[in-house]
Design a protein around this motif. Structure first.
Motif, PDB file in Angstrom:
ATOM      1  N   ASP A  83      -8.636  -4.241   8.646  1.00  0.00           N
ATOM      2  CA  ASP A  83      -7.667  -3.700   7.686  1.00  0.00           C
ATOM      3  C   ASP A  83      -7.232  -4.817   6.730  1.00  0.00           C
ATOM      4  O   ASP A  83      -6.639  -5.813   7.147  1.00  0.00           O
ATOM      5  CB  ASP A  83      -6.456  -3.134   8.432  1.00  0.00           C
ATOM      6  N   ARG A  84      -7.522  -4.627   5.464  1.00  0.00           N
ATOM      7  CA  ARG A  84      -7.196  -5.653   4.452  1.00  0.00           C
ATOM      8  C   ARG A  84      -5.687  -5.865   4.372  1.00  0.00           C
ATOM      9  O   ARG A  84      -5.216  -6.992   4.286  1.00  0.00           O
ATOM     10  CB  ARG A  84      -7.745  -5.231   3.093  1.00  0.00           C
ATOM     11  N   ASN A  85      -4.958  -4.795   4.387  1.00  0.00           N
ATOM     12  CA  ASN A  85      -3.501  -4.918   4.272  1.00  0.00           C
ATOM     13  C   ASN A  85      -2.907  -5.649   5.465  1.00  0.00           C
ATOM     14  O   ASN A  85      -1.949  -6.415   5.333  1.00  0.00           O
ATOM     15  CB  ASN A  85      -2.874  -3.532   4.141  1.00  0.00           C
ATOM     16  N   ARG A  89      -1.073  -8.560   3.696  1.00  0.00           N
ATOM     17  CA  ARG A  89       0.321  -8.208   3.425  1.00  0.00           C
ATOM     18  C   ARG A  89       1.322  -9.214   3.992  1.00  0.00           C
ATOM     19  O   ARG A  89       2.297  -9.559   3.317  1.00  0.00           O
ATOM     20  CB  ARG A  89       0.600  -6.807   3.976  1.00  0.00           C
ATOM     21  N   PRO A  90       1.136  -9.726   5.225  1.00  0.00           N
ATOM     22  CA  PRO A  90       2.101 -10.717   5.722  1.00  0.00           C
ATOM     23  C   PRO A  90       2.144 -11.983   4.855  1.00  0.00           C
ATOM     24  O   PRO A  90       3.218 -12.552   4.632  1.00  0.00           O
ATOM     25  CB  PRO A  90       1.586 -11.016   7.130  1.00  0.00           C
ATOM     26  N   GLU A  92       1.305 -12.148   1.604  1.00  0.00           N
ATOM     27  CA  GLU A  92       1.903 -11.769   0.320  1.00  0.00           C
ATOM     28  C   GLU A  92       3.417 -11.632   0.445  1.00  0.00           C
ATOM     29  O   GLU A  92       4.157 -11.977  -0.485  1.00  0.00           O
ATOM     30  CB  GLU A  92       1.286 -10.466  -0.164  1.00  0.00           C
ATOM     31  N   ALA A  93       3.867 -11.137   1.609  1.00  0.00           N
ATOM     32  CA  ALA A  93       5.311 -11.022   1.835  1.00  0.00           C
ATOM     33  C   ALA A  93       5.962 -12.408   1.866  1.00  0.00           C
ATOM     34  O   ALA A  93       7.062 -12.616   1.317  1.00  0.00           O
ATOM     35  CB  ALA A  93       5.585 -10.271   3.135  1.00  0.00           C
ATOM     36  N   ASP A  96       6.152 -13.717  -1.665  1.00  0.00           N
ATOM     37  CA  ASP A  96       7.254 -13.090  -2.385  1.00  0.00           C
ATOM     38  C   ASP A  96       8.596 -13.660  -1.932  1.00  0.00           C
ATOM     39  O   ASP A  96       9.483 -13.928  -2.749  1.00  0.00           O
ATOM     40  CB  ASP A  96       7.212 -11.578  -2.154  1.00  0.00           C
TER      41      ASP A  96
END
Length: 252
Positions: A83-85, A89-90, A92-93, A96
């Motif tokens: 799963d790419r996300n 996502r962690p 990228e979070a 941010d």
């Protein structure tokens, strides 16, 4: 102080303003620490093969590289792709969150700087008046010191002139280098343990042999040059005639 200018470190700030400066320095330290500890989440810039600027985040680039290896391994084993996300996502979070934290810390730095600057501006008049008084006192001290220095210099020239008169038996009234283009060199004036002018000082001030007429006032040369000895009464040599006329006809 429309733009921020760091005040001199020796500016006598009040306790209040000193505290504001400390708070400003602390805010800068917190921002620098955050950037250093989270450098992998900051946006970087580099040139590609076409000499074009490329912007990237090291942590995301590393995560994408790791994801790519997982995808290759999954394909090789006939398994579903990861799963790419779930992978990105962690990261990228965190990127941010880092941006938001840096923005908040930069705001704190700006506020602390503004408070510090305003505190300094509020004290410029009283500080300036105090420094004006200190400068006036320093100017008085400087004038006194200058006057004393000039009087001491005049005394030095007077007494060195009297010394010259003594050592030259009245032939000279001022030290040899007085008025010389190279200066009088009176800073070399130094006495030995017997109260005589040292030999080195005498040479620096041109107290040469033709000036010195009275012994005992200048230290003798501690390293006199080695003089070649001459025999003033050589043993007579006699000429002896030789029959053949050759050879050394002189003997002792």
């Amino acid at each position: 102080m429309t733009d921020y200018i760091e005040p001199p470190q020796d500016l006598p700030l009040s306790t209040k303003v000193t505290g504001l400066r400390k708070a400003y320095e602390t805010a800068i330290g917190n921002l620098d620490k955050c950037r250093q500890e989270n450098a992998g989440y900051a946006t970087k810039r580099s040139l590609n093969s076409l000499d074009q600027f490329v912007y990237y985040v090291p942590a995301i680039r590393e995560a994408e590289k790791e994801l790519r290896e997982q995808e290759i391994e999954a394909a090789a084993n006939g398994k579903p792709l990861p799963d790419r996300n779930a992978v990105l996502r962690p990261i990228e979070a965190k990127v941010d969150e880092y941006k938001r934290m840096v923005s908040a810390l930069e705001t704190l730095v700006t506020r602390a700087r503004n408070e510090y600057v305003e505190g300094v501006k509020a004290e410029l008049v009283p500080m300036g008046l105090k420094e004006a008084q200190k400068a006036a006192k320093a100017r008085e001290d400087w004038e006194k010191a200058w006057k004393a220095a000039m009087e001491a210099k005049a005394a030095l020239e007077r007494h060195s002139g009297l010394f010259t008169w003594c050592v030259s038996a009245g032939d000279m009234e001022t030290h040899p280098r007085y008025g010389h283009s190279q200066g009088d060199n009176l800073e070399y004036w130094e006495l030995d343990e017997n109260g005589r002018l040292t030999f080195g000082a005498s040479q620096a001030m041109d107290f040469l042999d033709w000036v010195v007429k009275v012994p005992g006032l200048i230290e003798p040369n501690p390293n006199p040059p080695v003089m070649e000895e001459f025999n003033d009464n050589p043993e007579p040599r006699h000429f002896i005639a030789r029959v053949d006329g050759y050879g050394d006809n002189w003997e002792h």
